[in-house]
Enzyme design. Structure first.
Site, PDB file in Angstrom:
ATOM      1  N   LYS A 168      35.645  52.573  43.474  1.00  0.00           N
ATOM      2  CA  LYS A 168      36.118  51.198  43.646  1.00  0.00           C
ATOM      3  C   LYS A 168      36.552  51.012  45.103  1.00  0.00           C
ATOM      4  O   LYS A 168      35.714  50.772  45.959  1.00  0.00           O
ATOM      5  CB  LYS A 168      37.216  50.899  42.636  1.00  0.00           C
ATOM      6  CG  LYS A 168      36.712  51.109  41.202  1.00  0.00           C
ATOM      7  CD  LYS A 168      37.688  50.661  40.165  1.00  0.00           C
ATOM      8  CE  LYS A 168      37.304  51.134  38.775  1.00  0.00           C
ATOM      9  NZ  LYS A 168      36.042  50.605  38.278  1.00  0.00           N
ATOM     10  N   SER A 213      42.510  46.227  34.450  1.00  0.00           N
ATOM     11  CA  SER A 213      41.488  45.574  35.274  1.00  0.00           C
ATOM     12  C   SER A 213      41.124  44.170  34.829  1.00  0.00           C
ATOM     13  O   SER A 213      40.563  43.411  35.604  1.00  0.00           O
ATOM     14  CB  SER A 213      40.235  46.448  35.313  1.00  0.00           C
ATOM     15  OG  SER A 213      39.725  46.604  34.011  1.00  0.00           O
ATOM     16  N   HIS A 228      42.218  51.289  39.524  1.00  0.00           N
ATOM     17  CA  HIS A 228      42.333  50.035  40.278  1.00  0.00           C
ATOM     18  C   HIS A 228      43.575  50.011  41.176  1.00  0.00           C
ATOM     19  O   HIS A 228      43.872  48.977  41.777  1.00  0.00           O
ATOM     20  CB  HIS A 228      42.339  48.835  39.325  1.00  0.00           C
ATOM     21  CG  HIS A 228      41.004  48.589  38.707  1.00  0.00           C
ATOM     22  ND1 HIS A 228      40.037  47.802  39.282  1.00  0.00           N
ATOM     23  CD2 HIS A 228      40.454  49.086  37.565  1.00  0.00           C
ATOM     24  CE1 HIS A 228      38.961  47.794  38.523  1.00  0.00           C
ATOM     25  NE2 HIS A 228      39.182  48.570  37.474  1.00  0.00           N
TER      26      HIS A 228
HETATM   27  N1  PMP Z   1      39.132  54.000  34.594  1.00  0.00           N
HETATM   28  C1  PMP Z   1      39.317  52.680  34.747  1.00  0.00           C
HETATM   29  C2  PMP Z   1      40.661  52.100  34.463  1.00  0.00           C
HETATM   30  C3  PMP Z   1      38.264  51.863  35.197  1.00  0.00           C
HETATM   31  O1  PMP Z   1      38.443  50.548  35.352  1.00  0.00           O
HETATM   32  C4  PMP Z   1      37.007  52.467  35.463  1.00  0.00           C
HETATM   33  C5  PMP Z   1      35.830  51.662  35.974  1.00  0.00           C
HETATM   34  N2  PMP Z   1      35.575  50.484  35.330  1.00  0.00           N
HETATM   35  C6  PMP Z   1      36.862  53.828  35.290  1.00  0.00           C
HETATM   36  C7  PMP Z   1      37.947  54.581  34.861  1.00  0.00           C
HETATM   37  C8  PMP Z   1      35.553  54.504  35.538  1.00  0.00           C
HETATM   38  O2  PMP Z   1      35.393  54.741  36.896  1.00  0.00           O
HETATM   39  P1  PMP Z   1      33.940  55.072  37.484  1.00  0.00           P
HETATM   40  O3  PMP Z   1      33.256  53.771  37.704  1.00  0.00           O
HETATM   41  O4  PMP Z   1      34.224  55.832  38.730  1.00  0.00           O
HETATM   42  O5  PMP Z   1      33.249  55.908  36.474  1.00  0.00           O
END
Ligand code: PMP
Length: 397
Positions: free
Chosen positions: A241, A182, A210
């Site tokens: 997301k 990300s 993502h």
């Molecule tokens: N895994 C990754 C790779 C993420 O970027 C994120 C969110 N930043 C998450 C898991 C967590 O997802 P959530 O916001 O649904 O808890």
């Protein structure tokens, strides 16, 4: 004895002194291309609302319909109060969308990693984790108490070498990678990682947070993007997301998901997803299955913005997805850049060490299908203004 909580005050003071204390902007009204903060409109360039679903009329209507019939709360943990039929419907439709046999939903993507990893590996087992994996993967790995071996970022050869060291060790082995990273927007070399894992008899898991709604046919994710159906043991996903709601899931073959349901602590000890969340996610899935237009617009917008920034002379890294890092360098400069953008009406936070390596502080621009060309031109104009002002790009005049 009054010292027991002084460390809290001290730490808060330190964070403030060193400029590390996070002040969170308050948004009045929905998330969207534009948001309202303290009575002023800002172009939002930092949410994960990739497809603009956060405030979509179809999702809002669906929530009303589901809430009228099912109420709001799940009652308790599913294994205690029973599961709503709606949870099962969402799981079935998610599995169809991802091309897996089954899926289990949990409260968030973060919880999905905590749910998926500990049941698969424990003390005496081995995890091979990309060095840039997300915090929730790291926490899931730590909770499992398995030994964690980090492999070089997106480097199947390094993974191969690391796995080879343990070929004679008879234990569960699990390779884990983010699908899309990300902070840089690069895509994991999943076909090569899968081959290496298969060669060494290790399970492989990908966190597609993502990639969901972004990669693959109609946003079906990284496994679809690389046509690796059936070769990735565990897929973790988020509904927070591109889906524009909140929630997470673990997908894979029916037996694996059955096993995770029986073992995962976020499923056994935390209440299930709420009705409004399920309703909105079902509607997002329906919209995604009906049309690829949003996904196409997201990519078009990403390409347009990237080209504009690159032509101006910004360093935008090597993103392969709509995520667009604008690398500034020093943390103080990146923060100043973000603050100036904000004054100019663009909301895009600075990302600094330790989230990204020292000296690569950046503004991460998150493009959305909800942005219009005019919105993107507005962003470009402001990046140019601030970039020239701070001498990060040379003046066009
Ligand atoms: N895994 C990754 C790779 C993420 O970027 C994120 C969110 N930043 C998450 C898991 C967590 O997802 P959530 O916001 O649904 O808890």
């Amino acid at each position: 004895m009054t010292i027991k909580k002084t460390f809290i005050t001290e730490e808060l003071d330190r964070l403030k002194r060193e400029g590390l204390y996070t002040n969170i902007p308050v948004i009045a009204g929905p998330q969207g291309a534009w948001v309202e903060i303290e009575g002023k409109k800002y172009l939002s360039c930092c949410s994960n609302n990739y497809l603009g679903f956060c405030n979509d009329p179809a999702l809002i209507e669906a929530v009303k319909k589901y809430v009228d019939k099912w109420g709001v709360g799940p009652g308790a943990v599913r294994t205690i109060a029973g599961t709503l039929d709606l949870h099962l419907e969402l799981e079935k439709k998610l599995a169809e969308f991802k091309g897996t046999e089954a899926a289990m939903v949990v409260q968030s993507g973060f919880c999905a990693n905590l749910a998926a990893i500990p049941p698969l590996v424990s003390k005496g087992d081995l995890i091979f984790s990309d060095e840039l994996n997300h915090a929730s993967i790291i926490d899931g790995c730590r909770l499992s108490r398995a030994e964690i071996v980090r492999f070089k970022h997106a480097d199947p050869e390094n993974l191969d070498a690391q796995l080879a060291k343990y070929d004679n060790v008879n234990c569960h082995k699990l390779v884990i990678s983010d699908g899309v990273f990300s902070m840089d927007g690069d895509i994991a070399p999943l076909p090569a990682l899968v081959e290496v894992a298969e060669k060494h008899g290790a399970m492989i898991m990908v966190d597609d947070a993502h990639g969901e709604g972004v990669l693959g046919r109609g946003g079906r994710g990284i496994v679809d993007h690389f046509n690796l159906h059936g070769r990735v043991d565990v897929e973790v996903g988020t509904l927070s997301k591109a889906f524009g709601v909140v929630g997470g899931f673990v997908a894979g073959d029916a037996e694996l998901v059955d096993y995770i349901r029986q073992k995962a602590r976020p499923n056994l000890f935390s209440s299930a997803m709420t009705v409004p969340d399920i309703g909105a996610n079902l509607a997002a899935l329906e919209e995604l299955s009906r049309s690829e237009d949003r996904v196409k617009r997201l990519w078009e917008n990403g390409r347009y913005l990237k080209k504009g920034l690159k032509d101006m002379g910004f360093n935008i890294g090597h993103s392969e997805t709509p995520i667009t890092p604008v690398i500034i360098g020093e943390a103080t400069e990146a923060k100043k850049f973000s603050a100036r953008l904000f004054e100019e009406g663009v909301f895009a936070g600075a990302i600094t060490f330790p989230t990204v390596p020292m000296g690569t502080a950046r503004i991460r621009v998150m493009v959305s299908a909800a942005h219009t060309k005019e919105d993107l031109n507005f962003a470009l104009q402001k990046f140019q203004l601030v970039g020239e002002e701070m001498k990060i790009i040379s003046s066009s005049r």
